[in-house]
Structures are given as C-alpha cells and as structure tokens.
Design an enzyme around this catalytic site. Structure first.
Site, mmCIF file in Angstrom:
data_model
loop_
_atom_site.group_PDB
_atom_site.id
_atom_site.type_symbol
_atom_site.label_atom_id
_atom_site.label_comp_id
_atom_site.label_asym_id
_atom_site.label_seq_id
_atom_site.Cartn_x
_atom_site.Cartn_y
_atom_site.Cartn_z
ATOM 1 N N SER A 11 0.835 -1.202 0.000
ATOM 2 C CA SER A 11 0.000 0.000 0.000
ATOM 3 C C SER A 11 0.877 1.262 0.000
ATOM 4 O O SER A 11 1.704 1.429 -0.882
ATOM 5 C CB SER A 11 -0.964 -0.051 1.188
ATOM 6 O OG SER A 11 -1.970 0.917 1.058
ATOM 7 N N ASP B 169 -9.985 -5.039 -4.216
ATOM 8 C CA ASP B 169 -9.449 -3.987 -3.333
ATOM 9 C C ASP B 169 -10.359 -2.755 -3.356
ATOM 10 O O ASP B 169 -10.504 -2.109 -4.389
ATOM 11 C CB ASP B 169 -8.039 -3.605 -3.790
ATOM 12 C CG ASP B 169 -7.303 -2.734 -2.786
ATOM 13 O OD1 ASP B 169 -7.966 -1.990 -2.045
ATOM 14 O OD2 ASP B 169 -6.068 -2.799 -2.741
ATOM 15 N N HIS C 98 -8.017 -5.344 0.238
ATOM 16 C CA HIS C 98 -6.787 -4.574 0.441
ATOM 17 C C HIS C 98 -5.917 -5.314 1.462
ATOM 18 O O HIS C 98 -5.761 -4.902 2.602
ATOM 19 C CB HIS C 98 -7.110 -3.156 0.912
ATOM 20 C CG HIS C 98 -5.935 -2.222 0.841
ATOM 21 N ND1 HIS C 98 -5.281 -1.930 -0.332
ATOM 22 C CD2 HIS C 98 -5.283 -1.527 1.806
ATOM 23 C CE1 HIS C 98 -4.286 -1.084 -0.089
ATOM 24 N NE2 HIS C 98 -4.267 -0.839 1.202
#
Length: 232
Positions: A122, A177, A211
C-alpha cells in the site's frame, strides 16, 4: 563492520529478521498506513531465505489529511487515493531519502546494492517504487503490493539517469481492493513500463482478495526474491 544504526533514524527501532547463516542479501520492506514493521516482519519470516536479512522499519507518526488529520504511522501525508489527488511531494521525497539511508547503511556493511530488494504494501509499496526508481544505486528488484507510483507525472524523467532502467518489478494487487482499486494498479503497471524495460514488470492480480495479502501472493513474492537473490 557493524556500522552505527543511530545515524540512520529508521534503523534504530526497525524490526530486523536476521538470516540463519551469513547474510549476503537484504529485503527492505515498508508497511502500509497505520501499521508497523512487525506485521510484515512476521509475514516475511514465513517465506524467509536463510542468507537474506529482512528489515521492516516503522513509519513516523504524523497527522494524515485523508483520515481527518489523525496522527498515525505514515510515510508521508495522504490527501486522497485517486490518480489525480494532490500529493505531499516534499514528504514523499523526504521519506525516500530516509529509505535510501537504510540502503546506504546496508551497502557500507557489505551487502551490495544489487543484492538488495526494496518492497512494500500500500503506502509502503508506493514509497518503495518511488525510492527505488530515484535511487542512484542499481538495486536487485522491487516488490510493490496493492499500491501506486507516487508523483507519477514526474516519471520517467524523475528516474535518476535510468540507473534502475532494467530493474525487475513484481506488482501484485487484490481484484476486490476497495481502497486502491485494481485498475489503479493496472494504470501503475502501464506507467512503470514507460520507466523501466517493459518486460521487467510483472503485474499479478488475485481474485477475491481485498486490500490485503494472501498465501498465493506471498508465494509469488518468495519466488521473486529467490530468483533475484540466489544463494552465493
């Protein structure tokens, strides 16, 4: 040679998973927003190679605009998660310099740049991409999980004289995600192909994954690390 960790602020309290034998390579891995190095040190321990040192630094705690200015671990400020959102250019560049200081430290201690992989998840993956592509040393590769390329409009010009023009990039993304949609990952992969040799960019997507990471992704990461950092 031991080197002094105190001269590299992020190393002083980084989580380090040492090799079980002589360390001839290193993986520096950067966590996502609000996390710490501990979770990724644990994840990497499950796929570790005995001659590789894993370094998982903690991001400094700063107010994050995206989260109503709440103070949390963050490599730089985030204003939004879309390709056209304003970006914290000064913060991104400063964070990249701090990561480059870790790379320099490992090099001084005997691990050459071409035996160092930089990776992250991320926001950490975003920083690893930016740092590696603007680094003046030729690195072994980049692991970019569920992320994007910061300051993407500055590339390919920002890629420091193309030192890492041939760097191998493993980019992975969960297809479900909700935070950083997979199409942003796909756009990032296309952008990366304009910065490095296109055949060096692998973009793998994982059905049903949000995610986060998954065992299949970690196996892909392990294979990538083994291939780029063979035993010597």
């Amino acid at each position: 040679m031991c080197g002094n960790n105190m001269s590299v602020p992020l190393l002083a309290d980084a989580v380090t998973v040492s090799g079980a034998e002589r360390e001839t390579a290193a993986v520096i891995f950067l966590h996502g927003l609000g996390d710490t190095g501990h979770s990724w040190a644990d994840a990497l321990s499950s796929i570790r190679l005995p001659y590789v040192k894993y370094i998982c630094p903690h991001a400094p705690r700063i107010p994050v605009t995206l989260n109503m200015k709440m103070v949390m671990p963050s490599w730089f400020d985030l204003m939004g998660l879309t390709p056209d959102a304003p970006e914290d250019e000064a913060g991104i560049k400063k964070a990249a310099e701090n990561i480059k200081a870790i790379i320099e430290h490992e090099m001084k201690n005997g691990i050459p740049a071409n035996r160092i992989i930089l990776g992250g998840f991320s926001q950490g993956g975003a920083l690893s991409l930016y740092t590696a592509l603007t680094c003046q040393h030729q690195l072994a590769g980049i692991v970019a999980l569920s992320c994007w390329l910061p300051l993407h409009k500055a590339f390919p010009q920002a890629a420091n004289n193309g030192v890492n023009k041939d760097i191998a990039i493993l980019q992975c993304h969960g297809e479900m995600d909700p935070m950083i949609p997979v199409r942003f990952g796909a756009l990032t992969a296309e952008k990366l192909k304009s910065v490095v040799t296109p055949t060096k960019v692998q973009f793998k997507t994982f059905p049903g994954v949000m995610h986060s990471s998954c065992p299949q992704e970690m196996m892909a990461v392990k294979e990538f690390i083994e291939k780029l950092l063979p035993r010597i």
